[in-house]
Write an enzyme that holds these catalytic residues in place. Structure first.
Site, mmCIF file in Angstrom:
data_model
loop_
_atom_site.group_PDB
_atom_site.id
_atom_site.type_symbol
_atom_site.label_atom_id
_atom_site.label_comp_id
_atom_site.label_asym_id
_atom_site.label_seq_id
_atom_site.Cartn_x
_atom_site.Cartn_y
_atom_site.Cartn_z
ATOM 1 N N CYS A 29 50.439 70.052 -31.589
ATOM 2 C CA CYS A 29 51.261 69.409 -32.617
ATOM 3 C C CYS A 29 51.705 68.025 -32.161
ATOM 4 C CB CYS A 29 52.465 70.319 -32.896
ATOM 5 S SG CYS A 29 53.795 69.586 -33.829
ATOM 6 N N CYS A 32 55.444 67.433 -32.334
ATOM 7 C CA CYS A 32 56.099 68.179 -31.245
ATOM 8 C C CYS A 32 56.076 67.365 -29.961
ATOM 9 C CB CYS A 32 55.404 69.522 -31.018
ATOM 10 S SG CYS A 32 55.465 70.658 -32.411
#
Length: 101
Positions: A29, A32
């Site tokens: 991600c 993230c």
């Protein structure tokens, strides 16, 4: 930041006293990864809170238990109870607002 697993999640989060901010993230991600330095900076400025992260892809049962359907999601726990959350990548000021609530 504290690395959470299925084995230590309850002891470090739901059975813990005080404030714990859990970053539900995933290795693939991009947002993230962008949150990592933000959370590290927040952790340095807020030693009273435990900042931890849980790989939601590795432990989807824990993520689902707390209603996490996308990453990154930050869930704030106070004495083991979830009391707030942020979904998505946000600036440090927003994370600090959640900690202050």
């Amino acid at each position: 930041m504290l690395e959470l697993t299925k084995e230590n999640f309850d002891a470090r989060v739901t059975d813990a006293s005080g404030v714990v901010l859990v970053d539900f993230w995933s290795p693939g991600c991009g947002p993230c990864r962008a949150m990592e330095p933000v959370l590290e900076a927040v952790a340095e400025r807020h030693p009273e809170a435990v900042l931890a992260k849980l790989d939601a892809a590795a432990y989807p049962d824990i993520a689902w238990a707390f209603g996490v359907v996308s990453v990154p999601t930050l869930v704030l726990f106070c004495n083991g109870v979830p009391v707030g959350e942020i979904v998505g990548a946000v600036p440090a000021s927003r994370v600090e607002e959640l900690l202050a609530a």
